[in-house]
Design a protein around this motif. Structure first.
Motif, short mmCIF file in Angstrom:
data_model
loop_
_atom_site.label_atom_id
_atom_site.label_comp_id
_atom_site.label_asym_id
_atom_site.label_seq_id
_atom_site.Cartn_x
_atom_site.Cartn_y
_atom_site.Cartn_z
N PHE A 2 0.85 -1.19 0.00
CA PHE A 2 0.00 0.00 0.00
C PHE A 2 0.89 1.24 0.00
N THR A 3 0.60 2.16 -0.90
CA THR A 3 1.40 3.37 -1.02
C THR A 3 0.60 4.54 -0.47
N ILE A 4 1.26 5.33 0.37
CA ILE A 4 0.61 6.45 1.06
C ILE A 4 1.27 7.76 0.66
N ASN A 18 -1.54 3.08 10.87
CA ASN A 18 -2.55 2.04 11.05
C ASN A 18 -2.20 0.79 10.26
N LEU A 19 -1.79 0.98 9.01
CA LEU A 19 -1.44 -0.17 8.17
C LEU A 19 -0.19 -0.87 8.68
N LEU A 20 0.82 -0.11 9.06
CA LEU A 20 2.06 -0.70 9.58
C LEU A 20 1.80 -1.46 10.87
N ASP A 21 0.98 -0.89 11.74
CA ASP A 21 0.67 -1.56 13.01
C ASP A 21 -0.07 -2.87 12.77
N GLY A 22 -0.79 -2.95 11.65
CA GLY A 22 -1.50 -4.18 11.31
C GLY A 22 -0.66 -5.17 10.51
N GLY A 23 0.61 -4.83 10.30
CA GLY A 23 1.52 -5.75 9.61
C GLY A 23 1.50 -5.66 8.10
N ALA A 24 0.84 -4.66 7.54
CA ALA A 24 0.78 -4.53 6.08
C ALA A 24 2.05 -3.88 5.54
N PRO A 25 2.47 -4.28 4.34
CA PRO A 25 3.62 -3.61 3.71
C PRO A 25 3.20 -2.22 3.23
N VAL A 26 4.01 -1.22 3.55
CA VAL A 26 3.65 0.17 3.26
C VAL A 26 4.83 0.89 2.61
N ARG A 27 4.50 1.67 1.59
CA ARG A 27 5.48 2.59 0.99
C ARG A 27 4.95 4.01 1.22
N VAL A 28 5.74 4.87 1.80
CA VAL A 28 5.32 6.25 1.99
C VAL A 28 6.01 7.12 0.95
N VAL A 29 5.27 8.05 0.40
CA VAL A 29 5.80 8.97 -0.60
C VAL A 29 6.00 10.32 0.07
N LEU A 30 7.25 10.75 0.12
CA LEU A 30 7.60 12.00 0.78
C LEU A 30 8.09 13.01 -0.25
N ALA A 55 6.26 11.89 -13.47
CA ALA A 55 7.06 10.68 -13.72
C ALA A 55 7.51 10.04 -12.42
N ALA A 56 8.01 10.86 -11.48
CA ALA A 56 8.47 10.32 -10.19
C ALA A 56 7.30 9.76 -9.39
N LEU A 57 6.17 10.44 -9.46
CA LEU A 57 5.00 9.97 -8.73
C LEU A 57 4.48 8.66 -9.32
N THR A 58 4.54 8.53 -10.62
CA THR A 58 4.12 7.28 -11.27
C THR A 58 4.96 6.12 -10.77
N GLU A 59 6.26 6.32 -10.70
CA GLU A 59 7.15 5.25 -10.24
C GLU A 59 6.91 4.92 -8.77
N ALA A 60 6.59 5.95 -7.97
CA ALA A 60 6.32 5.72 -6.55
C ALA A 60 5.06 4.89 -6.35
N LEU A 61 4.09 5.04 -7.25
CA LEU A 61 2.83 4.29 -7.15
C LEU A 61 2.90 2.91 -7.79
N ARG A 62 3.84 2.73 -8.70
CA ARG A 62 3.89 1.49 -9.46
C ARG A 62 4.11 0.28 -8.54
N GLY A 63 3.38 -0.79 -8.82
CA GLY A 63 3.51 -2.02 -8.03
C GLY A 63 2.64 -2.06 -6.80
N SER A 64 1.85 -1.02 -6.55
CA SER A 64 0.98 -0.97 -5.37
C SER A 64 -0.31 -1.74 -5.64
N SER A 65 -0.81 -2.39 -4.61
CA SER A 65 -2.15 -3.00 -4.72
C SER A 65 -3.22 -1.98 -4.39
#
Length: 292
Positions: A2-4, A18-30, A55-65
């Motif tokens: 999940f990308t945030i 919330n997602l991290l505390d539940g054990g989900a894989p998370v990518r944060v975009v800063l 372009a950078a935002l596209t790559e940050a989102l790529r591969g997310s469910s």
């Protein structure tokens, strides 16, 4: 994964936690790497991307469910800038192939204009709807944390300004930790179709909020309703850029006219009491003063 987007903000940060505390894989975009180490230490992947850099935002989102997206308000930016950011986000969502997007929207985003900054969320909702992603638009009423905007007047002068003719209008007020939980739940559920979700919550008047806040501070606050003619001047006098003050005045005006209504496909109840949030706000303010 999940990308945030917007993990340094109230809602994005709450959703990621919330997602991290539940054990989900998370990518944060800063936007900047300043807090990257903190998020990495919590187990998140970190991507650096400006929302205007498609372009950078596209790559940050790529591969997310699933991904959480939001549109920040640039205090000095105008209509073209915010519409451009909305277009960049939607383009990145479409190009990345992310199948499900949860959007932080707002009550009033169903209206194309007359709502100040909320009209840009209308633009983003529409743009995301033209992609192949399933879109869950979460429309919230007032954040309980909005009291942060007037805290200097509260702490410095004992005044509680209200931008409206009356301080006694009941309005749903929702804690951002509850909004973050709603975002996380929607991402985990993986919606099958696009929906608009209205968030409902504890109902208070501004006078009631002032009473609770004053009780926590141990002092009585003076509630000061500000007539519409004085909204922009009051905000600019407090340091708000004139362009943003005008936009906020338009939003407050929409509220005064009763234009902001829940019109989603379903609703979700949020329950955090206002006192809990106000206590957190005061604790944060106290910690910032101690650390300065």
């Amino acid at each position: 994964m999940f990308t945030i987007i917007g993990a340094t903000g109230h809602v994005g940060g709450a959703a990621a936690a919330n997602l991290l505390d539940g054990g989900a894989p998370v990518r944060v975009v800063l936007r900047r790497p300043a807090s990257a180490d903190d998020w990495a230490a919590r187990g998140a992947q970190v991507a650096i991307a400006d929302l205007a850099d498609t372009a950078a935002l596209t790559e940050a989102l790529r591969g997310s469910s699933g991904a959480f997206v939001m549109l920040p308000t640039d205090p000095s930016g105008g209509d073209a800038l915010h519409r451009g950011l909305a277009a960049s986000i939607a383009t990145a969502v479409g190009a990345s192939g992310v199948p499900h997007v949860v959007l932080l929207s707002s009550i009033g985003a169903d209206l194309p204009d007359g709502t100040g900054p909320v009209r840009w969320l209308h633009v983003l909702e529409r743009a995301l709807g033209e992609t192949d992603a399933v879109v869950t638009a979460i429309r919230s009423w007032h954040f309980q944390e909005k009291v942060e905007e007037i805290l200097p007047a509260v702490l410095g002068e004992g005044a509680f300004p209200v931008f409206g003719e009356s301080a006694d209008v009941p309005t749903p007020m929702i804690a951002t930790v509850d909004i973050g939980a709603a975002v996380a739940d929607e991402l985990r559920s993986g919606a099958a179709r696009s929906e608009i979700v209205d968030l409902d919550g504890p109902i208070h008047t501004e006078r009631e909020v002032a009473g609770v806040l004053g009780g926590l501070l141990g002092r009585e606050l003076t509630v000061v309703p500000i007539p519409q003619a004085g909204w922009v001047e009051s905000m600019t006098g407090a340091g708000v850029p004139e362009r943003l003050a005008g936009e906020l005045a338009a939003l407050y005006g929409a509220g005064e006219r009763g234009l902001l209504q829940a019109r989603g496909d379903r609703s979700r109840r949020c329950v955090t009491p206002i006192e809990v949030t106000l206590r957190r706000v005061l604790q944060k303010a106290s910690a910032e003063v101690a650390g300065s």
